[in-house]
Design an enzyme around this catalytic site. Sequence first.
Site, PDB file in Angstrom:
ATOM      1  N   GLU A  27       5.769  -1.844 -30.317  1.00  0.00           N
ATOM      2  CA  GLU A  27       5.230  -2.707 -29.061  1.00  0.00           C
ATOM      3  C   GLU A  27       6.079  -2.827 -28.249  1.00  0.00           C
ATOM      4  O   GLU A  27       7.703  -3.229 -28.375  1.00  0.00           O
ATOM      5  CB  GLU A  27       4.921  -4.029 -30.005  1.00  0.00           C
ATOM      6  CG  GLU A  27       4.418  -5.090 -28.933  1.00  0.00           C
ATOM      7  CD  GLU A  27       4.324  -6.438 -29.527  1.00  0.00           C
ATOM      8  OE1 GLU A  27       4.761  -6.733 -30.459  1.00  0.00           O
ATOM      9  OE2 GLU A  27       3.561  -7.204 -28.850  1.00  0.00           O
ATOM     10  N   GLU A  52      12.209  -5.487 -26.182  1.00  0.00           N
ATOM     11  CA  GLU A  52      12.019  -6.513 -25.471  1.00  0.00           C
ATOM     12  C   GLU A  52      13.336  -6.939 -24.530  1.00  0.00           C
ATOM     13  O   GLU A  52      14.287  -6.781 -25.001  1.00  0.00           O
ATOM     14  CB  GLU A  52      11.824  -7.982 -26.321  1.00  0.00           C
ATOM     15  CG  GLU A  52      11.799  -9.232 -25.978  1.00  0.00           C
ATOM     16  CD  GLU A  52      10.883  -9.573 -24.756  1.00  0.00           C
ATOM     17  OE1 GLU A  52       9.653  -9.262 -24.936  1.00  0.00           O
ATOM     18  OE2 GLU A  52      11.116  -9.619 -23.577  1.00  0.00           O
ATOM     19  N   ASP A 102       4.011  -8.381 -17.978  1.00  0.00           N
ATOM     20  CA  ASP A 102       4.173  -9.029 -16.740  1.00  0.00           C
ATOM     21  C   ASP A 102       3.620  -8.266 -15.718  1.00  0.00           C
ATOM     22  O   ASP A 102       3.544  -7.215 -15.515  1.00  0.00           O
ATOM     23  CB  ASP A 102       5.788  -9.054 -16.391  1.00  0.00           C
ATOM     24  CG  ASP A 102       6.626  -9.559 -17.485  1.00  0.00           C
ATOM     25  OD1 ASP A 102       6.085 -10.576 -18.049  1.00  0.00           O
ATOM     26  OD2 ASP A 102       7.557  -9.413 -17.739  1.00  0.00           O
ATOM     27  N   LYS A 106       2.713  -9.685  -6.831  1.00  0.00           N
ATOM     28  CA  LYS A 106       2.745  -9.363  -5.281  1.00  0.00           C
ATOM     29  C   LYS A 106       2.847  -8.176  -5.179  1.00  0.00           C
ATOM     30  O   LYS A 106       3.489  -7.139  -5.817  1.00  0.00           O
ATOM     31  CB  LYS A 106       4.373 -10.033  -4.996  1.00  0.00           C
ATOM     32  CG  LYS A 106       3.987 -11.440  -5.114  1.00  0.00           C
ATOM     33  CD  LYS A 106       5.211 -12.219  -4.348  1.00  0.00           C
ATOM     34  CE  LYS A 106       5.089 -13.547  -4.212  1.00  0.00           C
ATOM     35  NZ  LYS A 106       6.504 -14.357  -4.354  1.00  0.00           N
TER      36      LYS A 106
HETATM   37  C1  LIG Z   1       3.871 -11.981 -20.518  1.00  0.00           C
HETATM   38  S1  LIG Z   1       5.010 -11.708 -21.730  1.00  0.00           S
HETATM   39  C2  LIG Z   1       3.828 -11.128 -23.038  1.00  0.00           C
HETATM   40  C3  LIG Z   1       4.695 -11.397 -24.451  1.00  0.00           C
HETATM   41  C4  LIG Z   1       3.806 -11.134 -25.676  1.00  0.00           C
HETATM   42  N1  LIG Z   1       3.430  -9.721 -25.737  1.00  0.00           N
HETATM   43  C5  LIG Z   1       2.529 -11.968 -25.969  1.00  0.00           C
HETATM   44  O1  LIG Z   1       1.460 -11.417 -25.598  1.00  0.00           O
HETATM   45  O2  LIG Z   1       2.778 -13.103 -26.230  1.00  0.00           O
HETATM   46  C6  LIG Z   1       5.701  -9.920 -21.497  1.00  0.00           C
HETATM   47  C7  LIG Z   1       6.918  -9.476 -22.075  1.00  0.00           C
HETATM   48  O3  LIG Z   1       7.363  -8.322 -21.918  1.00  0.00           O
HETATM   49  C8  LIG Z   1       8.737  -8.483 -21.640  1.00  0.00           C
HETATM   50  N2  LIG Z   1       9.126  -7.220 -20.853  1.00  0.00           N
HETATM   51  C9  LIG Z   1       8.700  -6.953 -19.783  1.00  0.00           C
HETATM   52  N3  LIG Z   1       9.347  -5.868 -19.170  1.00  0.00           N
HETATM   53  C10 LIG Z   1       9.816  -5.006 -20.088  1.00  0.00           C
HETATM   54  C11 LIG Z   1      10.418  -3.891 -20.537  1.00  0.00           C
HETATM   55  N4  LIG Z   1      10.484  -2.782 -19.377  1.00  0.00           N
HETATM   56  N5  LIG Z   1      10.641  -3.524 -21.683  1.00  0.00           N
HETATM   57  C12 LIG Z   1      10.626  -4.558 -22.833  1.00  0.00           C
HETATM   58  N6  LIG Z   1      10.289  -5.549 -22.609  1.00  0.00           N
HETATM   59  C13 LIG Z   1       9.625  -5.938 -21.619  1.00  0.00           C
HETATM   60  C14 LIG Z   1       9.182  -9.692 -20.988  1.00  0.00           C
HETATM   61  O4  LIG Z   1      10.234 -10.022 -21.400  1.00  0.00           O
HETATM   62  C15 LIG Z   1       8.217 -10.558 -21.867  1.00  0.00           C
HETATM   63  O5  LIG Z   1       8.461 -11.073 -22.853  1.00  0.00           O
END
Ligand SMILES: C[S@@+](CC[C@H](N)C(=O)[O-])C[C@H]1O[C@@H](n2cnc3c(N)ncnc32)[C@H](O)[C@@H]1O
Length: 310
Positions: A27, A52, A102, A106
């Site tokens: 994941e 993460e 994320d 933009k």
């Molecule tokens: C909007 S949150 C969603 C968290 C979780 N999947 C949920 O649905 O509740 C996006 C997560 O992806 C992580 N993230 C973003 N880019 C990442 C990367 N390149 N590798 C690992 N994690 C990443 C962020 O730190 C954040 O915790």
Amino acid sequence: MLLSPAELPFPVSPAAVYGRAAPWALEIGFGDGRFLVELARLHPEWNLLGAEVAPASVSRALRRLRREGVARARLYRGDARFLLRNLVPVRGLERVYVNFPDPWPKKKHAGRRLLQPHFFRLLATRLANGGALLLTTDHPEYFEFATAAGKASGLFAVRPGPPPPETLRTKYARKWLDQEKPIFHAAFHKIAEAGETFPPIRRYPMPHALMQGALPPAEAFEKQIETAPEAGVVLLEAWQSGPGLIILARVEEPELVQEVLLEARPSNSGVFVGLRPNCSPLVSAGVKRAVGLLVRWLESRGLETRQRSY
Ligand SMILES: C[S@@+](CC[C@H](N)C(=O)[O-])C[C@H]1O[C@@H](n2cnc3c(N)ncnc32)[C@H](O)[C@@H]1O
């Protein structure tokens, strides 16, 4: 339970890490770890891996996994692209989940989105034949962007459909469902691999040089930039440290960005230039370039290089 690249061979042997051979699911962006707990319940026969970037989320998820008694999950704190390239063996994964990534809405930030053409090329090499990535998102634009990139790669058959119920129980899923936002889902089934293999990043011995001459003061330092497709290096700032200098460098390589402290200090045999002790980056080709760039700047200030090892 936390994986650290410094202690592991590249790539890892999943059977050795988990103590058993089993289908492997990753994941990306696990947030508070709720979904990993769901997966462990739904698929006790799988080995689970999570990536993460946010340290606070990793601690939270780790506590949750311990509390819930999940023993077959390993967490990686860092960028999933680095993990995929360097720690996951070729064709090692059966399944990859990306829940509510994320969106970087933009236009100028679209380059930061995870599901880019380059990512799909890398992913195809790390998914087993028949493996798939499952994307669930609340963001229609990102959904379109990702499905278009997946299709354009020619490496995935993209099948939109209803999200699996377990992906609707994550923290972000609940938040968006509470706001009655529509949720989008697609499975990206691997159908091919590109010719690239994305070998693990090569690690080198500590790069350093011995120079002769008087070190300039920190005030004489100006930002130094070197750009190349394989690594961009910027020497950002310098500070005085007794008779020596400490320099902050930013090294950008594909799937790996590091901020590194370098130093130039008088020693018994001249001026030592290298990595600052206790700063332990992955000594990549880019880190070697950073040391080389510092040596060249010092040469431009009148120092002579007697010995170089980088
Ligand atoms: C909007 S949150 C969603 C968290 C979780 N999947 C949920 O649905 O509740 C996006 C997560 O992806 C992580 N993230 C973003 N880019 C990442 C990367 N390149 N590798 C690992 N994690 C990443 C962020 O730190 C954040 O915790």
